[in-house]
Design a protein around this motif. Structure first.
Motif, PDB file in Angstrom:
ATOM      1  N   TRP A   5      76.736  49.201  61.313  1.00 46.09           N
ATOM      2  CA  TRP A   5      76.725  50.314  60.377  1.00 46.09           C
ATOM      3  C   TRP A   5      75.366  50.997  60.334  1.00 46.09           C
ATOM      4  O   TRP A   5      75.284  52.207  60.123  1.00 46.09           O
ATOM      5  CB  TRP A   5      77.145  49.835  58.994  1.00 46.09           C
ATOM      6  CG  TRP A   5      78.630  49.861  58.838  1.00 46.09           C
ATOM      7  CD1 TRP A   5      79.487  48.791  58.879  1.00 46.09           C
ATOM      8  CD2 TRP A   5      79.449  51.017  58.658  1.00 46.09           C
ATOM      9  NE1 TRP A   5      80.787  49.220  58.727  1.00 46.09           N
ATOM     10  CE2 TRP A   5      80.796  50.583  58.586  1.00 46.09           C
ATOM     11  CE3 TRP A   5      79.190  52.378  58.546  1.00 46.09           C
ATOM     12  CZ2 TRP A   5      81.849  51.462  58.401  1.00 46.09           C
ATOM     13  CZ3 TRP A   5      80.244  53.267  58.371  1.00 46.09           C
ATOM     14  CH2 TRP A   5      81.554  52.798  58.297  1.00 46.09           C
ATOM     15  N   PHE A   8      75.381  53.241  63.288  1.00 43.92           N
ATOM     16  CA  PHE A   8      76.291  54.356  63.017  1.00 43.92           C
ATOM     17  C   PHE A   8      75.628  55.371  62.089  1.00 43.92           C
ATOM     18  O   PHE A   8      75.694  56.580  62.314  1.00 43.92           O
ATOM     19  CB  PHE A   8      77.581  53.820  62.402  1.00 43.92           C
ATOM     20  CG  PHE A   8      78.634  54.866  62.168  1.00 43.92           C
ATOM     21  CD1 PHE A   8      79.283  55.479  63.227  1.00 43.92           C
ATOM     22  CD2 PHE A   8      78.973  55.248  60.874  1.00 43.92           C
ATOM     23  CE1 PHE A   8      80.253  56.451  63.012  1.00 43.92           C
ATOM     24  CE2 PHE A   8      79.939  56.202  60.643  1.00 43.92           C
ATOM     25  CZ  PHE A   8      80.587  56.809  61.710  1.00 43.92           C
ATOM     26  N   PHE A   9      74.974  54.863  61.043  1.00 46.02           N
ATOM     27  CA  PHE A   9      74.297  55.749  60.099  1.00 46.02           C
ATOM     28  C   PHE A   9      73.153  56.496  60.775  1.00 46.02           C
ATOM     29  O   PHE A   9      72.959  57.702  60.556  1.00 46.02           O
ATOM     30  CB  PHE A   9      73.773  54.936  58.912  1.00 46.02           C
ATOM     31  CG  PHE A   9      73.024  55.752  57.898  1.00 46.02           C
ATOM     32  CD1 PHE A   9      73.677  56.702  57.133  1.00 46.02           C
ATOM     33  CD2 PHE A   9      71.665  55.574  57.716  1.00 46.02           C
ATOM     34  CE1 PHE A   9      72.994  57.470  56.201  1.00 46.02           C
ATOM     35  CE2 PHE A   9      70.966  56.330  56.776  1.00 46.02           C
ATOM     36  CZ  PHE A   9      71.635  57.276  56.020  1.00 46.02           C
ATOM     37  N   ALA A  60      79.371  63.341  56.366  1.00 47.73           N
ATOM     38  CA  ALA A  60      79.510  61.979  56.880  1.00 47.73           C
ATOM     39  C   ALA A  60      78.281  61.140  56.552  1.00 47.73           C
ATOM     40  O   ALA A  60      78.391  59.954  56.219  1.00 47.73           O
ATOM     41  CB  ALA A  60      79.745  62.015  58.392  1.00 47.73           C
ATOM     42  N   THR A  64      78.484  57.811  54.226  1.00 49.33           N
ATOM     43  CA  THR A  64      78.034  56.530  54.774  1.00 49.33           C
ATOM     44  C   THR A  64      76.897  55.946  53.946  1.00 49.33           C
ATOM     45  O   THR A  64      76.852  54.736  53.683  1.00 49.33           O
ATOM     46  CB  THR A  64      77.568  56.714  56.228  1.00 49.33           C
ATOM     47  OG1 THR A  64      78.630  57.281  57.002  1.00 49.33           O
ATOM     48  CG2 THR A  64      77.173  55.380  56.838  1.00 49.33           C
ATOM     49  N   VAL A  68      77.774  52.406  52.424  1.00 50.16           N
ATOM     50  CA  VAL A  68      77.166  51.256  53.089  1.00 50.16           C
ATOM     51  C   VAL A  68      75.925  50.773  52.351  1.00 50.16           C
ATOM     52  O   VAL A  68      75.623  49.575  52.343  1.00 50.16           O
ATOM     53  CB  VAL A  68      76.821  51.607  54.551  1.00 50.16           C
ATOM     54  CG1 VAL A  68      76.176  50.424  55.259  1.00 50.16           C
ATOM     55  CG2 VAL A  68      78.080  52.041  55.298  1.00 50.16           C
ATOM     56  N   SER A 210      72.527  46.135  52.463  1.00 51.56           N
ATOM     57  CA  SER A 210      73.831  46.701  52.803  1.00 51.56           C
ATOM     58  C   SER A 210      74.881  46.230  51.814  1.00 51.56           C
ATOM     59  O   SER A 210      74.672  45.278  51.054  1.00 51.56           O
ATOM     60  CB  SER A 210      74.228  46.290  54.224  1.00 51.56           C
ATOM     61  OG  SER A 210      73.296  46.722  55.181  1.00 51.56           O
ATOM     62  N   LEU A 219      85.429  49.450  55.094  1.00 53.65           N
ATOM     63  CA  LEU A 219      84.931  50.731  55.582  1.00 53.65           C
ATOM     64  C   LEU A 219      85.134  50.880  57.079  1.00 53.65           C
ATOM     65  O   LEU A 219      85.439  51.973  57.571  1.00 53.65           O
ATOM     66  CB  LEU A 219      83.447  50.872  55.245  1.00 53.65           C
ATOM     67  CG  LEU A 219      83.091  51.109  53.773  1.00 53.65           C
ATOM     68  CD1 LEU A 219      81.581  51.079  53.588  1.00 53.65           C
ATOM     69  CD2 LEU A 219      83.649  52.427  53.278  1.00 53.65           C
ATOM     70  N   SER A 220      84.972  49.785  57.806  1.00 55.10           N
ATOM     71  CA  SER A 220      85.163  49.836  59.256  1.00 55.10           C
ATOM     72  C   SER A 220      86.582  50.241  59.610  1.00 55.10           C
ATOM     73  O   SER A 220      86.819  51.029  60.536  1.00 55.10           O
ATOM     74  CB  SER A 220      84.828  48.475  59.876  1.00 55.10           C
ATOM     75  OG  SER A 220      83.476  48.127  59.643  1.00 55.10           O
ATOM     76  N   VAL A 223      87.010  54.102  58.188  1.00 58.84           N
ATOM     77  CA  VAL A 223      86.139  55.194  58.619  1.00 58.84           C
ATOM     78  C   VAL A 223      85.952  55.251  60.130  1.00 58.84           C
ATOM     79  O   VAL A 223      86.090  56.316  60.746  1.00 58.84           O
ATOM     80  CB  VAL A 223      84.762  55.069  57.934  1.00 58.84           C
ATOM     81  CG1 VAL A 223      83.805  56.138  58.442  1.00 58.84           C
ATOM     82  CG2 VAL A 223      84.918  55.157  56.419  1.00 58.84           C
TER      83      VAL A 223
END
Length: 254
Positions: A5, A8-9, A60, A64, A68, A210, A219-220, A223
């Motif tokens: 994550w 990803f962020f 987004a 996030t 997160v 987190s 969330l995984s 999202v």
């Protein structure tokens, strides 16, 4: 899962700075390069197909961040409340300028909304620099600080350079130069470096604060499957409106 994550962020934030950066840069350059009404129309038309797709990245990023890293919500919203409000107002003013500038046909009307685009772009660019400074200090230092102001100036200049490179790629020769797609990619990466630098420094804190693993798992599932759709839509926009292919097929509402 925390590392996934975080990556990803970081990708979302870098994507926002690299993509929305040239939107803001073109807005910043509007008073400098747009010396005639026709030239300003060309500048806005060049960036018009990308604006909405680029703004999705900010949505987004915000989703996030609060999903997160929920502990940061209070620090960001309350520690930077005046700055966040100013940036939101700048965003509204910039987008209002894009939407309303062609609703009536008149020099005064167009000039007012063109000024709104430039002013909103300046507020967002400068605000992002100050926000990054506050984040780099763990929100312990106010954004209105000499270093925060300096970073605001740096981000404004980086976005302006990125915007000029975009114009030179999108409309070769019209605004004093011609640039390749690689040059545009390069200025996009440069525009994203400050954000990535702040994230790199904050990585230990973010990984340690987190959301719980159960939340990240949910969330995984909810999202991450949509990430390829967002990326695919972005690719479609760039392929459809790249130079040399439908080069002047711009949305009429801008």
């Amino acid at each position: 899962m925390e590392v996934i994550w975080f990556v990803f962020f970081a990708a979302l934030l870098a994507g926002y700075f690299a993509l929305e950066g040239f939107d803001l840069g073109v807005g910043l350059l509007l008073p400098l390069l747009g010396r005639t009404r026709e030239t300003r129309d060309r500048m806005v038309a060049a960036v018009a197909p990308y604006v909405l797709a680029n703004e999705v990245w900010l949505v987004a990023v915000a989703g996030t961040l609060f999903g997160v890293y929920p502990l940061l919500e209070g620090e960001v919203l309350f520690g930077l409340y005046p700055l966040v409000v100013a940036m939101l107002l700048s965003w509204i003013v910039r987008d209002a300028g894009l939407w309303f500038r062609r609703r009536l046909d008149g020099s005064a009307w167009r000039g007012f909304w063109d000024a709104a685009i430039a002013f909103g772009s300046l507020g967002l660019s400068f605000g992002w620099g100050m926000a990054l400074y506050a984040a780099a200090t763990g929100f312990e230092s106010p954004p209105v600080h000499p270093l925060g102001v300096l970073l605001g100036v740096v981000m404004t200049l980086l976005f302006a350079l990125h915007g000029w490179t975009f114009l030179a790629w999108r409309t070769p020769g019209e605004f004093g130069g011609t640039r390749s797609g690689r040059a545009l990619l390069g200025t996009g990466l440069v525009a994203a470096i400050p954000a990535l630098g702040v994230l790199a420094g904050a990585m230990p804190y973010l990984l340690g604060h987190s959301a719980p693993p159960a939340t990240l798992n949910v969330l995984s599932v909810m999202v991450l499957p949509f990430a390829p759709i967002m990326l695919g839509a972005q690719i479609w926009v760039w392929r459809t409106f790249r130079p040399g292919k439908d080069a002047f097929r711009f949305p009429s509402f801008f």
